[in-house]
Design an enzyme around this catalytic site. Structure first.
Site, short mmCIF file in Angstrom:
data_model
loop_
_atom_site.label_atom_id
_atom_site.label_comp_id
_atom_site.label_asym_id
_atom_site.label_seq_id
_atom_site.Cartn_x
_atom_site.Cartn_y
_atom_site.Cartn_z
N ASP A 145 0.10 2.12 -8.21
CA ASP A 145 1.40 2.79 -8.28
C ASP A 145 1.14 4.30 -8.39
O ASP A 145 0.78 4.78 -9.45
CB ASP A 145 2.16 2.28 -9.50
CG ASP A 145 3.46 3.01 -9.76
OD1 ASP A 145 4.02 3.59 -8.82
OD2 ASP A 145 3.90 3.03 -10.93
N ASP A 184 7.52 2.22 -2.56
CA ASP A 184 6.93 2.29 -3.90
C ASP A 184 6.46 0.90 -4.27
O ASP A 184 6.73 -0.08 -3.56
CB ASP A 184 7.99 2.80 -4.90
CG ASP A 184 7.38 3.43 -6.16
OD1 ASP A 184 6.18 3.18 -6.43
OD2 ASP A 184 8.10 4.14 -6.87
N GLU A 201 7.40 11.85 -9.96
CA GLU A 201 8.30 10.70 -9.98
C GLU A 201 8.31 10.03 -11.34
O GLU A 201 9.35 9.59 -11.84
CB GLU A 201 7.87 9.69 -8.90
CG GLU A 201 8.84 8.53 -8.68
CD GLU A 201 8.53 7.30 -9.52
OE1 GLU A 201 9.31 6.34 -9.48
OE2 GLU A 201 7.51 7.30 -10.25
N GLU A 202 7.12 9.96 -11.95
CA GLU A 202 6.98 9.21 -13.20
C GLU A 202 7.67 9.87 -14.40
O GLU A 202 7.78 9.27 -15.46
CB GLU A 202 5.49 9.00 -13.52
CG GLU A 202 4.71 8.20 -12.48
CD GLU A 202 5.07 6.73 -12.47
OE1 GLU A 202 5.94 6.31 -13.24
OE2 GLU A 202 4.48 5.99 -11.66
N HIS A 211 5.53 8.52 -3.74
CA HIS A 211 5.19 9.55 -4.73
C HIS A 211 3.69 9.57 -5.01
O HIS A 211 3.02 8.54 -4.95
CB HIS A 211 5.99 9.40 -6.02
CG HIS A 211 5.63 8.22 -6.89
ND1 HIS A 211 4.64 8.27 -7.85
CD2 HIS A 211 6.15 6.97 -6.97
CE1 HIS A 211 4.57 7.11 -8.48
NE2 HIS A 211 5.46 6.30 -7.95
N HIS A 251 1.81 -0.15 -14.71
CA HIS A 251 1.47 0.98 -15.58
C HIS A 251 0.31 0.65 -16.51
O HIS A 251 0.31 1.04 -17.68
CB HIS A 251 2.70 1.44 -16.37
CG HIS A 251 3.68 2.20 -15.54
ND1 HIS A 251 4.82 2.78 -16.06
CD2 HIS A 251 3.71 2.48 -14.21
CE1 HIS A 251 5.48 3.39 -15.09
NE2 HIS A 251 4.83 3.21 -13.96
#
Length: 357
Positions: free
Chosen positions: A177, A232, A209-210, A67, A323
């Site tokens: 990410d 991922d 995606e998030e 992604h 994140h």
């Protein structure tokens, strides 16, 4: 050679702002990255990128996806004094926003922090709520913000370049990410230039995606693959604050998540596809890690539920400080992941014989 080229591409791609639903500039860069190595490259209405490579004989349609979006925020409101209120897009942690440098749709800003001298004892003990946070872009009125071209809904992301530690295999920065796996997908296409596989390989880079695996749902329906692999990054637990919670660490090879996500939004990897990945890893002498992680998921959770069901698995790469603007990963894990992916694709003749009864 792989590490040098991978890091160079990652630095460029991670520096591009691309929050969920606003990945356009990342998509443009990816299209140019895939074009020299694919037979055809397409972009759909959502912004998903599709790169096609035909093998040297008939066979299955294989989808490998990553992604393109990164976590971030959007401009929610602009007050009379030019301060910007924000809303999250993806798993941003409020505690990691305070006092950060940010990119507000191409403009420099900072997330304000109340001076410690002015905080009450109670304020010092708690983190601000999202509705208490604001961005300062260095102006004095909403009119000046408008003159900068900043509007409600514009993206906000961390400013945090990819850097190396003294151990140059370890890298740190924002958007590892999942820009790392976007680069890995381009490298896979390069590695398969001799086309020693069957059928059609479709490299897909999904959007959003998030915020709910949205692009993956559309992309999988379009491709209708026989087999799909999602690549991922995955949280790991090799730091003092999390040791013992999950047997995953950086530098120990790719992670095969046997279970990811819980309840209705997750994936229990089919034993057949899990064993297929493990078998190739062991044959190629690639270290790997198995994980069951109910608190996180990936696009595979959407991919395996499309149409009549898709045979799908995930190959993931550990990162510390998920994140955050200081995600940390090991280049060796991605290098081993490329070997594993190439082995799987080049040996895809018998995938149609996988027994799911």
């Amino acid at each position: 050679m792989f590490k040098t080229e991978f890091l160079h591409q990652l630095k460029e791609l991670a520096s591009i702002q691309g929050t969920p639903g606003q990945e356009m500039n990342v998509v443009k860069a990816l299209v140019e990255g895939f074009k020299p190595h694919a037979d055809k490259v397409e972009v759909d209405k959502m912004g998903n990128v599709y790169s096609y490579l035909e093998g040297n004989k008939p066979g299955p349609t294989t989808m490998v996806s990553a992604h393109s979006d990164e976590i971030g925020c959007v401009v929610q409101d602009i007050d009379d004094n030019g301060f910007i209120r924000i809303e999250k897009t993806g798993g941003v942690l409020e505690a990691l926003l305070v006092g950060r440098k940010v990119n507000v749709n191409g403009h420099f800003g900072v997330v304000g922090v109340k001076a410690g001298h002015l905080q009450t004892p109670e304020e010092r003990k708690k983190q601000p709520e999202l509705n208490e946070l604001y961005v300062d872009v260095g102006v004095r009125s909403s009119e000046e913000v408008a003159e900068m071209g900043i509007k409600i809904g514009d993206p906000i992301t961390y400013i945090s370049d990819i850097e190396q530690f003294s151990n140059e295999d370890l890298i740190c920065g924002k958007a590892i990410d999942n820009r790392s796996c976007c680069v890995l997908l381009i490298e896979l296409f390069k590695a398969l230039e001799k086309r020693e596989f069957s059928g059609t390989l479709v490299g897909v880079v999904t959007v959003q995606e998030e915020v709910g695996l949205r692009g993956a749902k559309v992309a999988t329906y379009k491709i209708n693959p026989d087999v799909a692999f999602v690549i991922d990054t995955i949280p790991c637990a090799d730091t003092p604050d999390s040791i013992g919670t999950l047997p995953v660490g950086i530098g120990k090879g790719p992670v095969i998540p046997a279970l990811a996500g819980s309840s209705v939004r997750g994936n229990i990897m089919a034993p057949q596809i899990k064993e297929l990945i493990i078998d190739h890893a062991e044959k190629a002498n690639i270290p790997y890690q198995l994980a069951a992680l109910p608190g996180a998921t990936s696009d595979v959770s959407a991919v395996h539920l499309e149409r009549e069901g898709v045979v799908a698995g995930a190959i993931t790469f550990p990162r510390r400080y998920s994140h955050s603007p200081v995600e940390v990963a090991d280049l060796n894990d991605f290098e081993k992941g490329l070997v594993l992916l190439k082995s799987l694709i080049n040996d895809n003749d018998n995938w149609g014989d996988l027994d799911f009864v």
